[in-house]
Scaffold this motif. Sequence first.
Motif, PDB file in Angstrom:
ATOM      1  N   PHE A  77       0.842  -1.185   0.000  1.00 20.61           N
ATOM      2  CA  PHE A  77       0.000   0.000   0.000  1.00 20.61           C
ATOM      3  C   PHE A  77       0.886   1.246   0.000  1.00 20.61           C
TER       4      PHE A  77
ATOM      5  N   GLN B   5       0.492   5.779  -0.816  1.00 21.39           N
ATOM      6  CA  GLN B   5      -0.356   6.900  -1.189  1.00 21.39           C
ATOM      7  C   GLN B   5      -0.073   7.298  -2.621  1.00 21.39           C
TER       8      GLN B   5
ATOM      9  N   TYR C  25      -5.115   5.632  -1.667  1.00 20.53           N
ATOM     10  CA  TYR C  25      -3.977   4.720  -1.681  1.00 20.53           C
ATOM     11  C   TYR C  25      -4.125   3.740  -2.843  1.00 20.53           C
TER      12      TYR C  25
ATOM     13  N   SER D  99      -7.251   1.584  -6.617  1.00 20.93           N
ATOM     14  CA  SER D  99      -7.079   2.556  -5.543  1.00 20.93           C
ATOM     15  C   SER D  99      -8.117   2.341  -4.442  1.00 20.93           C
TER      16      SER D  99
ATOM     17  N   ASN E 209      -8.708   4.336   1.967  1.00 20.12           N
ATOM     18  CA  ASN E 209      -7.790   4.083   3.077  1.00 20.12           C
ATOM     19  C   ASN E 209      -7.415   2.602   3.071  1.00 20.12           C
ATOM     20  N   PRO E 210      -6.219   2.255   3.509  1.00 15.85           N
ATOM     21  CA  PRO E 210      -5.863   0.833   3.602  1.00 15.85           C
ATOM     22  C   PRO E 210      -6.772   0.103   4.577  1.00 15.85           C
TER      23      PRO E 210
END
Length: 271
Positions: A129, A131, A138, A157, A160-161
């Motif tokens: 992962f 940004q 991400y 994408s 958020n992870p």
Amino acid sequence: MQSLNISTAALRGVQQALDNTANNLANADTVGYKRRTASFSELLSDSMNEQAAVDSRQRNSPPGLRIGSGSRLGLTKTDVSPGNMKQTDVPTDLMIEGDGYFLVSRPFRNANGELDDEYRLTRSGAFQFAQMAGLPGYALVTPTGEYLVDEVGLPISFENPGELTITPEGVVFLDGNEVAQMRLYKVDNPDQLQQVGDNQLLAPVLDDQKAPDFMQFADGRIKQGALETSNVNVQEEMSQLINVQRAYQLNSRAIGITDQMMGIANSLRSR
């Protein structure tokens, strides 16, 4: 002079084969690396069919004696046999079981200064992962910064992870929600593609369409939490290294002997 030319040409090819073996050994621990094998081809050869009458009576060899000009490195072919599986249990580590390549994109600015994508193929599934550059969210990227793309060529994408799950068919889930569909792509002859470093091949894209629109899908399956190791056999490469070194020594000695013979011939002529 002929023996000097033959040995010199052989030394060039042997040096290239030595570099190829050294490259295989250097990538013995590289994820998804495919070893390359060196093959030699014969240079131009001549046939002595017409011999003088006196010479033909004194020769034991039959007419049509072939005189070679040495050999050269014909090509280095990629060995596409699969490597072993290394279980890592890391969700972002992906392994291809069977045929196929991951498709990744590398952003760059074209001649007009506009941001564009260059597509590449790789067997290395060590993603992570990261940004996205200049964009919110991400993405899954390679260690060198290329984006793993979906079936339409866009980076996979996430806002958020989270908990990542990827099915063997390439369906990507984050926290239980489907976010993308990725594909594996088929390459019939990887030797025809340009190697661009970092264990990647330049994907054959056209000017007016993206790579996923015309490349063939592969039949491989994706295994999450595992990596494909290099298919380099260290013992075999070390054996090849010894053979190449012996060939180099033999041709070096042949050049030395030829030089001595030419020196003797010159000294006889001067007397």
